[in-house]
Design an enzyme around this catalytic site. Structure first.
Site, PDB file in Angstrom:
ATOM      1  N   GLU A  33       0.814  -1.211   0.000  1.00 34.32           N
ATOM      2  CA  GLU A  33       0.000   0.000   0.000  1.00 34.32           C
ATOM      3  C   GLU A  33       0.853   1.268   0.000  1.00 34.32           C
ATOM      4  O   GLU A  33       0.554   2.228  -0.715  1.00 34.32           O
ATOM      5  CB  GLU A  33      -0.949   0.003   1.204  1.00 34.32           C
ATOM      6  CG  GLU A  33      -2.100  -0.970   1.097  1.00 34.32           C
ATOM      7  CD  GLU A  33      -3.000  -0.690  -0.092  1.00 34.32           C
ATOM      8  OE1 GLU A  33      -3.156   0.485  -0.474  1.00 34.32           O
ATOM      9  OE2 GLU A  33      -3.546  -1.652  -0.650  1.00 34.32           O
ATOM     10  N   TYR A 116      -7.089   6.266   4.203  1.00 35.67           N
ATOM     11  CA  TYR A 116      -7.185   5.272   3.136  1.00 35.67           C
ATOM     12  C   TYR A 116      -6.352   4.029   3.456  1.00 35.67           C
ATOM     13  O   TYR A 116      -6.832   2.897   3.371  1.00 35.67           O
ATOM     14  CB  TYR A 116      -6.732   5.846   1.783  1.00 35.67           C
ATOM     15  CG  TYR A 116      -6.387   4.749   0.810  1.00 35.67           C
ATOM     16  CD1 TYR A 116      -7.387   4.027   0.177  1.00 35.67           C
ATOM     17  CD2 TYR A 116      -5.057   4.358   0.617  1.00 35.67           C
ATOM     18  CE1 TYR A 116      -7.089   2.957  -0.659  1.00 35.67           C
ATOM     19  CE2 TYR A 116      -4.751   3.291  -0.212  1.00 35.67           C
ATOM     20  CZ  TYR A 116      -5.767   2.598  -0.849  1.00 35.67           C
ATOM     21  OH  TYR A 116      -5.466   1.526  -1.650  1.00 35.67           O
ATOM     22  N   ASP A 134      -9.891   6.058  -2.596  1.00 31.66           N
ATOM     23  CA  ASP A 134      -8.760   6.544  -3.382  1.00 31.66           C
ATOM     24  C   ASP A 134      -9.284   7.147  -4.681  1.00 31.66           C
ATOM     25  O   ASP A 134     -10.498   7.298  -4.859  1.00 31.66           O
ATOM     26  CB  ASP A 134      -7.747   5.424  -3.645  1.00 31.66           C
ATOM     27  CG  ASP A 134      -8.266   4.368  -4.623  1.00 31.66           C
ATOM     28  OD1 ASP A 134      -9.479   4.369  -4.934  1.00 31.66           O
ATOM     29  OD2 ASP A 134      -7.453   3.551  -5.090  1.00 31.66           O
TER      30      ASP A 134
END
Length: 347
Positions: A33, A116, A134
């Site tokens: 991520e 996020y 996102d």
């Protein structure tokens, strides 16, 4: 079928095979991520494997030296991500006894982890019910519901955050989050999406009203400023002079060649007249070896030129952060993209 059911049905047929989807390990998911923030999957994939090979667990990451991490990160940009990863890994050791957290609030407390990323890791690793938001999700929701509220405004972020949570499949939050992001990346693309074959088109407001190319709406950012860098390649007995950026800089602790910044584009005759040039390099005249290169950062356009400089006349007034390194060791230094690209083609 509901919105989430159609997204999940599409995902079952079209999902991307990505290595970090084959695990529930929060550390591995965290690696992917952070690496993929502001980075395309194709570009980030080799870095993911490289970091996982060098640091197979969070303890190994925390024990690494920052220069080593920055060198592996070289070419990805936004180096604060790598520094925050190092801080976060140390925090996991100190506060969580080396067990990478999976709960949303603990993740949110880690350096470099925002809403996020915390939602992604918690939902992917332990199926917690937090919706990711996102660019892909913004685009899907904006088009499907016909929302023209700017996605980067404070009111827009609140609106879309609430909507994303409402649309979340609470029974399969991790899978749904992956699904809607893939749907945005592969089907509801920024440009020229294939709406005629979209499973959502019959209820999509943007498709119905001809607004697909108008949504989502985004407020324009501040104008970028232009900067002019002049880099000098100075070699001596198999070594090359390098400069290390200071703390607090966007390229903090990264290496580059000695550099002079000017407020406008200069030719060689104008460059050698600068007081800073005369103080550091005396009467020596540089030879241009690389024409202007444009490098874009957030809110900055950097125009760089590269020169070779033989210090035959007089001594070099070397600064404290300038040091010679053997050419064969040049690859071991962490360099920002502008410099690493030059080194790759010049040496």
């Amino acid at each position: 079928m509901s919105f989430s059911e159609r997204i999940l049905t599409w995902y079952a047929k079209h999902k991307r095979a990505l290595p970090w989807r084959e695990t529930k390990n929060p550390y591995v998911i965290w690696l992917s991520e952070i690496i993929l923030q502001q980075t395309r999957v194709e570009q980030g994939m080799p870095y993911f494997f490289k970091f996982l090979e060098n640091y197979p667990n969070v303890t190994k990451f925390a024990e690494a030296e920052e220069p080593e991490i920055l060198r592996l990160w070289q070419g990805l940009g936004y180096y604060s991500r790598a520094r925050n990863m190092h801080k976060a890994s140390k925090q996991v050791l100190d506060r969580h006894k080396g067990e990478f957290p999976t709960d949303y609030q603990s993740l949110l407390a880690l350096p470099g982890v925002g809403e996020y990323t915390a939602a992604a890791i918690s939902s992917f690793s332990s199926n917690q019910g937090y919706a990711v938001l996102d660019g892909n999700v913004f685009r899907v929701l904006s088009r499907y519901f016909g929302i023209d509220e700017p996605i980067n405004s404070s009111s827009g972020k609140k609106l879309f955050s609430k909507l994303a949570q409402e649309m979340l499949d609470q029974d399969h939050p991790g899978e749904y989050n992956q699904a809607i992001m893939d749907f945005g990346a592969l089907q509801c693309k920024p440009k020229s999406p294939n709406c005629e074959e979209c499973v959502m088109r019959l209820d999509c407001k943007a498709y119905e009203e001809g607004l697909v190319d108008k949504l989502p709406v985004k407020l324009k950012g501040k104008k970028s400023r232009d900067r002019y860098f002049h880099y000098f390649i100075i070699e001596k007995e198999g070594s090359i002079l390098m400069s290390q950026r200071s703390e607090g800089d966007v390229w903090a602790n990264l290496f580059e060649f000695p550099m002079i910044e000017s407020d406008r584009e200069l030719n060689v005759a104008e460059l050698v007249q600068l007081e800073e040039y005369r103080i550091n390099f005396g009467e020596n005249v540089p030879k241009m070896i690389k024409g202007q290169v444009k490098h874009i950062l957030s809110h900055q356009n950097i125009f760089a030129r590269f020169y070779s400089l033989d210090m035959d006349n007089g001594e070099l007034a070397k600064k404290s952060f300038w040091n010679y390194f053997l050419l064969e060791k040049l690859d071991t230094l962490a360099k920002h993209k502008l410099i690493s690209s030059f080194v790759e083609h010049y040496f």
